[in-house]
Design a protein around this motif. Sequence first.
Motif, PDB file in Angstrom:
ATOM      1  N   ARG A   1      -1.285  -0.445  18.394  1.00  0.00           N
ATOM      2  CA  ARG A   1       0.022  -1.116  18.493  1.00  0.00           C
ATOM      3  C   ARG A   1       0.902  -0.900  17.259  1.00  0.00           C
ATOM      4  NH1 ARG A   1      -2.341  -6.787  20.414  1.00  0.00           N
ATOM      5  NH2 ARG A   1      -3.456  -6.300  18.530  1.00  0.00           N
ATOM      6  N   VAL A   2       0.340  -0.322  16.212  1.00  0.00           N
ATOM      7  CA  VAL A   2       1.087  -0.097  14.977  1.00  0.00           C
ATOM      8  C   VAL A   2       1.819   1.242  15.064  1.00  0.00           C
ATOM      9  CG1 VAL A   2       0.878   0.207  12.470  1.00  0.00           C
ATOM     10  CG2 VAL A   2      -0.546  -1.487  13.654  1.00  0.00           C
ATOM     11  N   ASP A   3       3.078   1.271  14.639  1.00  0.00           N
ATOM     12  CA  ASP A   3       3.893   2.485  14.657  1.00  0.00           C
ATOM     13  C   ASP A   3       3.369   3.465  13.612  1.00  0.00           C
ATOM     14  OD1 ASP A   3       5.811   4.460  14.740  1.00  0.00           O
ATOM     15  OD2 ASP A   3       7.482   3.140  14.169  1.00  0.00           O
ATOM     16  N   ILE A   4       2.697   4.488  14.087  1.00  0.00           N
ATOM     17  CA  ILE A   4       2.082   5.463  13.168  1.00  0.00           C
ATOM     18  C   ILE A   4       3.139   6.289  12.438  1.00  0.00           C
ATOM     19  CG2 ILE A   4       1.785   7.369  14.807  1.00  0.00           C
ATOM     20  CD1 ILE A   4      -1.153   7.550  13.521  1.00  0.00           C
TER      21      ILE A   4
ATOM     22  N   VAL B   1      -5.708  -1.391  10.031  1.00  0.00           N
ATOM     23  CA  VAL B   1      -4.338  -1.839   9.815  1.00  0.00           C
ATOM     24  C   VAL B   1      -3.852  -2.363  11.165  1.00  0.00           C
ATOM     25  CG1 VAL B   1      -1.987  -1.159   9.224  1.00  0.00           C
ATOM     26  CG2 VAL B   1      -3.914  -0.162   7.982  1.00  0.00           C
ATOM     27  N   ILE B   2      -3.527  -3.672  11.228  1.00  0.00           N
ATOM     28  CA  ILE B   2      -3.090  -4.261  12.493  1.00  0.00           C
ATOM     29  C   ILE B   2      -1.589  -4.521  12.518  1.00  0.00           C
ATOM     30  CG2 ILE B   2      -5.338  -5.217  13.108  1.00  0.00           C
ATOM     31  CD1 ILE B   2      -4.289  -7.944  12.072  1.00  0.00           C
ATOM     32  N   ALA B   3      -0.909  -4.347  11.380  1.00  0.00           N
ATOM     33  CA  ALA B   3       0.547  -4.468  11.314  1.00  0.00           C
ATOM     34  C   ALA B   3       1.003  -3.730  10.066  1.00  0.00           C
ATOM     35  CB  ALA B   3       0.978  -5.928  11.254  1.00  0.00           C
ATOM     36  N   ALA B   4       2.219  -3.176  10.146  1.00  0.00           N
ATOM     37  CA  ALA B   4       2.776  -2.455   8.992  1.00  0.00           C
ATOM     38  C   ALA B   4       4.287  -2.463   9.073  1.00  0.00           C
ATOM     39  CB  ALA B   4       2.271  -1.011   8.979  1.00  0.00           C
ATOM     40  N   GLU B   5       4.912  -2.493   7.907  1.00  0.00           N
ATOM     41  CA  GLU B   5       6.363  -2.370   7.810  1.00  0.00           C
ATOM     42  C   GLU B   5       6.683  -1.761   6.450  1.00  0.00           C
ATOM     43  OE1 GLU B   5       7.769  -6.752   6.253  1.00  0.00           O
ATOM     44  OE2 GLU B   5       7.565  -6.448   8.397  1.00  0.00           O
ATOM     45  N   VAL B   6       7.879  -1.197   6.333  1.00  0.00           N
ATOM     46  CA  VAL B   6       8.308  -0.612   5.073  1.00  0.00           C
ATOM     47  C   VAL B   6       8.359  -1.716   4.022  1.00  0.00           C
ATOM     48  CG1 VAL B   6      10.207   0.554   3.884  1.00  0.00           C
ATOM     49  CG2 VAL B   6       9.602   1.218   6.225  1.00  0.00           C
TER      50      VAL B   6
ATOM     51  N   GLN C   1       3.829   7.963   6.525  1.00  0.00           N
ATOM     52  CA  GLN C   1       4.179   9.267   5.978  1.00  0.00           C
ATOM     53  C   GLN C   1       3.683   9.316   4.528  1.00  0.00           C
ATOM     54  OE1 GLN C   1       5.586  11.698   7.834  1.00  0.00           O
ATOM     55  NE2 GLN C   1       5.452  10.246   9.526  1.00  0.00           N
ATOM     56  N   PRO C   2       3.077  10.432   4.103  1.00  0.00           N
ATOM     57  CA  PRO C   2       2.618  10.519   2.711  1.00  0.00           C
ATOM     58  C   PRO C   2       3.743  10.146   1.744  1.00  0.00           C
ATOM     59  CG  PRO C   2       1.779  12.362   3.962  1.00  0.00           C
ATOM     60  CD  PRO C   2       2.751  11.634   4.866  1.00  0.00           C
TER      61      PRO C   2
ATOM     62  N   ALA D   1       0.841  -1.196   0.000  1.00  0.00           N
ATOM     63  CA  ALA D   1       0.000   0.000   0.000  1.00  0.00           C
ATOM     64  C   ALA D   1       0.875   1.245   0.000  1.00  0.00           C
ATOM     65  CB  ALA D   1      -0.909   0.004   1.219  1.00  0.00           C
ATOM     66  N   ASP D   2       0.361   2.300  -0.624  1.00  0.00           N
ATOM     67  CA  ASP D   2       1.031   3.601  -0.623  1.00  0.00           C
ATOM     68  C   ASP D   2       0.225   4.543   0.252  1.00  0.00           C
ATOM     69  OD1 ASP D   2       2.913   2.739  -2.537  1.00  0.00           O
ATOM     70  OD2 ASP D   2       1.523   3.231  -4.161  1.00  0.00           O
ATOM     71  N   VAL D   3       0.911   5.254   1.141  1.00  0.00           N
ATOM     72  CA  VAL D   3       0.250   6.199   2.033  1.00  0.00           C
ATOM     73  C   VAL D   3      -0.041   7.487   1.268  1.00  0.00           C
ATOM     74  CG1 VAL D   3       0.444   7.522   4.172  1.00  0.00           C
ATOM     75  CG2 VAL D   3       1.462   5.224   4.022  1.00  0.00           C
ATOM     76  N   ARG D   4      -1.289   7.904   1.283  1.00  0.00           N
ATOM     77  CA  ARG D   4      -1.693   9.170   0.660  1.00  0.00           C
ATOM     78  C   ARG D   4      -1.736  10.273   1.719  1.00  0.00           C
ATOM     79  NH1 ARG D   4      -3.253   8.551  -4.753  1.00  0.00           N
ATOM     80  NH2 ARG D   4      -2.214   6.632  -5.366  1.00  0.00           N
ATOM     81  N   THR D   5      -2.467  10.028   2.812  1.00  0.00           N
ATOM     82  CA  THR D   5      -2.558  10.994   3.911  1.00  0.00           C
ATOM     83  C   THR D   5      -2.605  10.229   5.223  1.00  0.00           C
ATOM     84  OG1 THR D   5      -4.977  11.046   3.931  1.00  0.00           O
ATOM     85  CG2 THR D   5      -3.876  12.661   2.510  1.00  0.00           C
ATOM     86  N   VAL D   6      -2.348  10.947   6.322  1.00  0.00           N
ATOM     87  CA  VAL D   6      -2.447  10.349   7.648  1.00  0.00           C
ATOM     88  C   VAL D   6      -2.948  11.412   8.626  1.00  0.00           C
ATOM     89  CG1 VAL D   6      -0.040  10.815   8.274  1.00  0.00           C
ATOM     90  CG2 VAL D   6      -1.258   8.963   9.413  1.00  0.00           C
ATOM     91  N   ASP D   7      -3.813  10.987   9.544  1.00  0.00           N
ATOM     92  CA  ASP D   7      -4.296  11.853  10.626  1.00  0.00           C
ATOM     93  C   ASP D   7      -3.821  11.188  11.917  1.00  0.00           C
ATOM     94  OD1 ASP D   7      -5.721  13.051  12.718  1.00  0.00           O
ATOM     95  OD2 ASP D   7      -7.515  13.359  11.494  1.00  0.00           O
ATOM     96  N   THR D   8      -2.734  11.708  12.489  1.00  0.00           N
ATOM     97  CA  THR D   8      -2.133  11.054  13.657  1.00  0.00           C
ATOM     98  C   THR D   8      -3.045  11.110  14.883  1.00  0.00           C
ATOM     99  OG1 THR D   8      -0.879  13.069  14.132  1.00  0.00           O
ATOM    100  CG2 THR D   8       0.255  11.351  12.911  1.00  0.00           C
ATOM    101  N   GLU D   9      -3.798  12.189  15.043  1.00  0.00           N
ATOM    102  CA  GLU D   9      -4.700  12.290  16.194  1.00  0.00           C
ATOM    103  C   GLU D   9      -5.814  11.256  16.126  1.00  0.00           C
ATOM    104  OE1 GLU D   9      -6.284  16.015  17.544  1.00  0.00           O
ATOM    105  OE2 GLU D   9      -4.406  17.039  17.032  1.00  0.00           O
ATOM    106  N   ALA D  10      -6.421  11.118  14.954  1.00  0.00           N
ATOM    107  CA  ALA D  10      -7.531  10.169  14.777  1.00  0.00           C
ATOM    108  C   ALA D  10      -7.033   8.746  14.507  1.00  0.00           C
ATOM    109  CB  ALA D  10      -8.426  10.626  13.632  1.00  0.00           C
TER     110      ALA D  10
END
Length: 114
Positions: free
Chosen positions: A79-82, A104-109, A86-87, A43-52
């Motif tokens: 538990r996922v590193d927000i 999203v319950i797990a993520a890595e580069v 990054q866009p 997946a490619d990150v388009r946007t992120v809202d860290t508060e929400a």
Amino acid sequence: MITLLATSLLLATASADHHGNHDHHGGHAMADAETMAQSIVSADVRTVDTEARTTLLRHEAMPELGMGAMVMPFAIHERVDIALFQPGAALMVTVTRRDGELVVIAAEVDESVG
């Protein structure tokens, strides 16, 4: 990748243990079945809202969840590193459906991109 496999194993084990108890209500069984369906995709990150703790991802098809490739919002489990979100970042994400929401319950580069 080890984190993704460990998460999948833990979820499968927890669900299998829960299913051994036949004294539960039908709603619990449905929630367990919903949680068990997972998809691991690029997946490619388009946007992120860290508060929400939400993100907009362009993702590959997720047949396990009955979805084609598209751009859509996801919740990010606590538990996922927000900081990974990054866009423009290319990630491998593990997604499941909980309470009707895609999470999203797990993520890595995604090392395959580059």
